[in-house]
Structures are given as structure tokens and as C-alpha cells.
Design a protein around this motif. Structure first.
Motif, short mmCIF file in Angstrom:
data_model
loop_
_atom_site.label_atom_id
_atom_site.label_comp_id
_atom_site.label_asym_id
_atom_site.label_seq_id
_atom_site.Cartn_x
_atom_site.Cartn_y
_atom_site.Cartn_z
N VAL A 1 30.61 59.62 54.62
CA VAL A 1 29.48 59.19 55.45
C VAL A 1 28.26 59.07 54.55
CG1 VAL A 1 28.03 59.68 57.44
CG2 VAL A 1 30.44 60.36 57.46
N VAL A 2 27.57 57.93 54.61
CA VAL A 2 26.34 57.71 53.85
C VAL A 2 25.29 57.22 54.83
CG1 VAL A 2 25.22 56.40 52.01
CG2 VAL A 2 27.58 57.16 51.73
N GLY A 3 24.09 57.81 54.73
CA GLY A 3 23.03 57.40 55.65
C GLY A 3 21.66 57.81 55.16
N PRO A 4 20.62 57.29 55.78
CA PRO A 4 19.26 57.65 55.38
C PRO A 4 18.91 59.06 55.87
CG PRO A 4 19.22 56.18 57.27
CD PRO A 4 20.66 56.28 56.85
N GLY A 5 17.96 59.69 55.16
CA GLY A 5 17.55 61.04 55.54
C GLY A 5 18.41 62.10 54.86
N THR A 6 18.31 63.31 55.39
CA THR A 6 19.07 64.43 54.83
C THR A 6 20.39 64.67 55.55
OG1 THR A 6 17.79 65.94 56.22
CG2 THR A 6 17.00 65.55 53.97
N GLY A 7 20.55 64.11 56.75
CA GLY A 7 21.82 64.24 57.45
C GLY A 7 22.08 65.63 57.98
N LEU A 8 23.26 65.79 58.55
CA LEU A 8 23.67 67.09 59.08
C LEU A 8 24.14 68.00 57.96
CD1 LEU A 8 25.78 66.02 62.20
CD2 LEU A 8 23.50 67.03 62.23
N ALA A 9 24.10 69.30 58.21
CA ALA A 9 24.69 70.26 57.29
C ALA A 9 26.21 70.13 57.36
CB ALA A 9 24.26 71.67 57.64
#
Length: 318
Positions: free
Chosen positions: A220-228
Motif C-alpha cells: 500500500v502506498v499513499g500520501p501522509g503517514t498512513g496507519l500504524a
């Protein structure tokens, strides 16, 4: 019109709308000359306009307009010629009748050719779209594959850096898939992978790119810091338990996740994130397995038939 066809038009030397306009102009000129001169010979221009219309765009309205103008001109020219010359010779009757029949046949042929030409173009377009889709998507889950992730990840990274935002990556591995394949078969393993992919899709945002990286690995790649990683594991497991395709004793619906974040000021790319997240995932999985392993207990051997006698100088009994 779809993107592949639009690209084809851009690459062409002459845009398709030029043929549409030219076909209508040529047909109108021929129609006007037929009416003004009352001569069926100018129908040749109308036929040329019909032929040009088959080279135009997919819209048949241009072909219909060219055909209607040619047909109307012949009828009007015939009517005017009847008014001016009540008595027709045999040659005149043959000429006007021949022009009308030739125009009707040419119009029908133009419609058929236009339909088949654009039908084959649409088939090629669908084939190109299918091939393009197959190269960037995983055939089993429908998620992006490695190539698709490289394209999406680069775009996400570029957009995030323009906005001064971080980019996160999470590497996930399906625990126990090998046992499912061995005990229940690969069809059951595919169902497990589909369940995990659906759980991942519902656990991530619309701005995140979810991809199948390997046999039992997802990214999974996405903007921000994402989930732990721990929270992602919990969410995916909860959704997999609700829709698990195999018994729980065969698969505990567990995944191992590892994450990495690339801050806006950090150097690196998507490959850097993937390597860091992969290392984190393997480390967390190893620590979990070590914590779940039973405590070390030394194995004691069977007692010797002749135990040592500590009272004797040599230690062992005779």
C-alpha cells in the motif's frame, strides 16, 4: 472518444473532423450544382463526398447529412427538369435514373463501410485497453501489479512533494497461505488472497494505491503517514474473519505488516520506501514469532544406571 483513439487522432497527419467537414462541403457543392444545372452528372461530387465521409469520425451524422443533401438535390433537380422539359428523351430518363440508383447504392455502401471500419477500430481499441489493463493489474485480485504500482507510486510521490506532504508505504504478507495451499488446494489459497485484497481495499483510502506484490505479498502506498502497521493488521484481520473462505483452524486470518514513511525533506523514491517497509515487515514478523515461541527448556537425558558417587575420589561408581 476513448484515450487510445484520441492518441491515434493526435498522431494522424490529418484530424478526422477535417474529413467530416470536407465530405459535407463536397456533397453540398455537388447538390447545389445538380439543382442549378439540372444535370445528373454533378452527382459525381456527391459520391465523392460520401466516400470522404467514410474516412471521418465515428459519428454517422456527417455521412447522413452528405447522403441526404445528395438525395434531396437529385429529387429537386429532377422536379425542376420535369417542369422545364415536360418531354424527356430516353437518354435523359436513363441518366437521371442511373444517377439515382448509383447514389442509393453508394450511400448504402458508405454506411456499411463506415460501420465496419469503425467496428474494427473499436475492436482494436478494446484489445489495446485490455492489453494495457493486463500489464498493470494483477489478473487474480484486480489490484495493481508491480508495474502498476510503479506508475501510481511515482505519481503519488510527485503530488505529495508538490504539496509538501509525506508518503507512506506498507508491506504486507499473508501468514499461513502455504498451509492453506497444501491442505486445501490452490483454489482455496486464491480465495484467501481475494479476501485479503478486499479487506485491504476497504481498509485504505481512495487516494492510496493497493497492489499485489507477489504470491502472498501486498503493498500500500499513499500520501501522509498512513496507519500504524499494528492497526492495519487489526483491521484487515477483522474483515477477513468476517468473510473467511476457509475454516479458522486452517487459516487464522493473520497478516504481517511493516511500514515506512518518506518525509518531504527526505531523499528517496518508491523503491526506497518499499525496501524499508519490507525490512520492517520481516522484523516485526520475526519478533512476533519469537514472542509466540515457548520458553527454552533444556532436554534432560535419562538417568544413568550408574550415577556418579560423589563420595569416591574418581566420581563414578564401579
Amino acid at each position: 472518444m476513448s484515450e487510445p483513439m484520441a492518441r491515434g487522432q493526435d498522431a494522424a497527419a490529418t484530424p478526422l473532423w477535417v474529413f467530416d467537414v470536407a465530405a459535407l462541403v463536397i456533397s453540398m457543392i455537388g447538390a447545389v450544382l445538380v439543382v442549378l444545372t439540372q444535370s445528373p452528372d454533378w452527382t459525381t461530387l456527391c459520391l465523392l463526398g460520401l466516400g470522404t465521409a467514410t474516412l471521418g469520425s465515428a459519428r454517422r451524422v456527417w455521412l447522413v447529412l452528405a447522403l441526404c443533401s445528395a438525395g434531396a438535390s437529385l429529387l429537386v433537380g429532377t422536379a425542376l427538369h420535369v417542369v422545364r422539359t415536360p418531354t424527356w428523351t430516353g437518354d435523359e430518363i436513363i441518366a437521371w435514373t442511373r444517377s439515382l440508383l448509383v447514389l442509393a447504392a453508394a450511400g448504402a455502401a458508405a454506411v456499411i463501410v463506415h460501420g465496419r471500419l469503425w467496428g474494427s477500430r473499436r475492436e482494436v481499441e478494446r484489445a489495446l485497453l485490455f492489453a494495457q489493463d493486463a500489464t498493470v493489474h494483477d489478473p487474480l485480485t484486480g489490484l495493481a501489479n508491480r508495474k502498476g504500482l510503479a506508475m501510481l507510486g511515482a505519481q503519488i510521490l510527485e503530488t505529495a512533494r508538490r504539496r509538501g506532504d509525506a508518503v507512506y508505504c506498507m508491506f504486507l504478507d499473508v501468514d499461513g497461505l502455504a498451509r492453506v495451499n497444501t491442505d486445501l488446494g490452490h483454489a482455496a489459497g486464491d480465495e484467501v488472497l481475494l479476501t485479503v485484497s478486499e479487506a485491504l481495499t476497504s481498509s485504505t483510502r481512495a487516494t492510496d494505491a493497493v497492489a499485489r506484490w507477489g504470491d502472498d505479498e501486498f503493498v500500500v502506498v499513499g500520501p501522509g503517514t498512513g496507519l500504524a502497521p499494528l492497526e492495519m493488521e487489526r483491521r484487515v484481520r477483522a474483515r477477513c474473519l468476517e468473510n473467511s473462505p476457509v475454516p479458522r483452524e486452517k487459516w487464522a486470518a493473520r497478516i504481517s505488516a511493516g511500514g515506512a514513511v518518506l518525509e518531504p525533506w527526505d531523499d528517496g523514491d518508491v523503491d526506497t520506501l518499499l525496501r524499508q517497509a519490507d525490512r520492517e515487515m520481516h522484523l516485526r514478523r520475526a519478533l512476533r514469532r519469537e514472542a509466540a515461541a515457548p520458553a527454552y527448556q533444556p532436554v534432560r537425558l535419562d538417568p544413568s544406571p550408574n550415577p556418579p558417587d560423589l563420595r569416591r575420589p574418581h566420581g563414578w561408581a564401579d
